[in-house]
Scaffold this motif. Structure first.
Motif, PDB file in Angstrom:
ATOM      1  N   THR A  81       0.804  -1.220   0.000  1.00  0.00           N
ATOM      2  CA  THR A  81       0.000   0.000   0.000  1.00  0.00           C
ATOM      3  C   THR A  81       0.834   1.265   0.000  1.00  0.00           C
ATOM      4  N   ASP A  82       2.021   1.254   0.632  1.00  0.00           N
ATOM      5  CA  ASP A  82       2.748   2.516   0.723  1.00  0.00           C
ATOM      6  C   ASP A  82       4.190   2.442   0.241  1.00  0.00           C
ATOM      7  N   TRP A  83       4.614   1.312  -0.278  1.00  0.00           N
ATOM      8  CA  TRP A  83       5.988   1.216  -0.760  1.00  0.00           C
ATOM      9  C   TRP A  83       6.045   0.189  -1.872  1.00  0.00           C
ATOM     10  N   PRO A  84       6.763   0.463  -2.937  1.00  0.00           N
ATOM     11  CA  PRO A  84       6.762  -0.445  -4.081  1.00  0.00           C
ATOM     12  C   PRO A  84       7.479  -1.754  -3.769  1.00  0.00           C
ATOM     13  N   VAL A  85       7.049  -2.802  -4.404  1.00  0.00           N
ATOM     14  CA  VAL A  85       7.731  -4.083  -4.268  1.00  0.00           C
ATOM     15  C   VAL A  85       8.479  -4.428  -5.546  1.00  0.00           C
ATOM     16  N   ALA A  86       8.207  -3.705  -6.640  1.00  0.00           N
ATOM     17  CA  ALA A  86       8.862  -3.996  -7.907  1.00  0.00           C
ATOM     18  C   ALA A  86      10.272  -3.423  -7.917  1.00  0.00           C
ATOM     19  N   PRO A  87      11.254  -4.166  -8.384  1.00  0.00           N
ATOM     20  CA  PRO A  87      12.618  -3.640  -8.483  1.00  0.00           C
ATOM     21  C   PRO A  87      12.711  -2.542  -9.540  1.00  0.00           C
ATOM     22  N   TYR A  88      13.734  -1.727  -9.422  1.00  0.00           N
ATOM     23  CA  TYR A  88      14.059  -0.723 -10.429  1.00  0.00           C
ATOM     24  C   TYR A  88      14.884  -1.407 -11.514  1.00  0.00           C
ATOM     25  N   GLN A  89      14.422  -1.328 -12.755  1.00  0.00           N
ATOM     26  CA  GLN A  89      15.049  -2.072 -13.846  1.00  0.00           C
ATOM     27  C   GLN A  89      16.065  -1.247 -14.640  1.00  0.00           C
TER      28      GLN A  89
END
Length: 267
Positions: free
Chosen positions: A199-207
């Protein structure tokens, strides 16, 4: 809510400039710390150096965590860099740069992180804040007046000089350019790292491209942190400046410039 960061900038004389670079300083620093680097990088791209919230000439704010500082950087990129930039951050600024890359990757063409990792670190700064806060500014007419008063709490002369750059003296009166109270209150967030949440922080890595440059004599980015870095930045490249400590850009400015500019030319 984002605050409007103050900034310094260096325009490029190149006819077709590369993507702008935005530089975020570390705790107790300011945009001015990167003037030499900014001027040199500006041969082929615009460089913007920001004062982070509660530092330098930037607005003061009670709240200070990495999601908020990422919003500050995003606003600066929109206002000053045309909506997209290479983001270089040292220490606290490096964590803010990582937070921005993870939460708003479209604004980040590449991220360069100097001597910090996306993990919690021990608090070695509380004593510095208390020493600065207890300084009797009514007795200070020049920075040299304050130096002996900080010597017990900050025995390293170079570090004292760095901290005292934040002492502004105007009309015979001294004041701190740092919001010491807010920084001290935020220290658990500043030495920490936000936990992943749907809800408040991304889980996807930066590519996108990522470069983690550490000082070999610093203990902020041990090799054991590389798996955590690669989980969030799978394209990360790593390098070290031999003999440099945590303030690697100040200790070895030429080697730092060479490492940064060489990587930028490759991406």
């Amino acid at each position: 809510m984002a605050v409007t960061l103050t900034h310094l900038e260096h325009a490029s004389a190149a006819a077709e400039a590369d993507t702008p670079v935005l530089i975020a300083h570390g705790l107790f620093g300011s945009a001015r710390n990167f003037n030499s680097l900014g001027r040199r990088l500006a041969t082929n791209r615009r460089v913007v150096q920001v004062d982070m919230r509660n530092h330098g000439d930037a607005p003061w704010a009670e709240a200070m965590d990495y999601p908020l500082m990422a919003e500050d950087l995003a606003d600066a990129i929109d206002r000053l860099c045309g909506g997209r930039a290479v983001v270089l951050g040292h220490s606290m600024g490096g964590k803010a740069a990582m937070a921005l890359a993870l939460s708003q990757p479209d604004r980040v063409a590449a991220v360069l992180v100097a001597d910090i990792a996306p993990i919690a670190h021990g608090n070695a700064h509380g004593g510095y804040i208390r020493a600065m806060g207890s300084l009797d500014l009514s007795l200070v007419r020049r920075r040299s007046d304050a130096d002996p008063a900080l010597a017990d709490a900050v025995p390293d002369a170079g570090l004292r000089a760095f901290l005292l750059q934040n002492l502004r003296i105007e009309g015979g009166e001294a004041r701190w350019r740092l919001n010491l109270r807010a920084i001290e209150a935020a220290m658990p967030d500043l030495i920490g790292w936000p936990g992943a949440s749907p809800t408040d922080w991304p889980v996807a890595p930066y590519q996108g491209p990522a470069f983690f440059l550490r000082g070999s004599a610093s203990d902020y980015v041990p090799l054991s942190t590389h798996p955590a870095i690669l989980r969030l930045f799978p394209g990360a490249e790593f390098d070290a400046l031999e003999g440099a400590g945590h303030w690697l850009h100040a200790e070895q400015p030429e080697a730092f410039f060479v490492a940064v500019s060489s990587w930028l030319h490759r991406i």
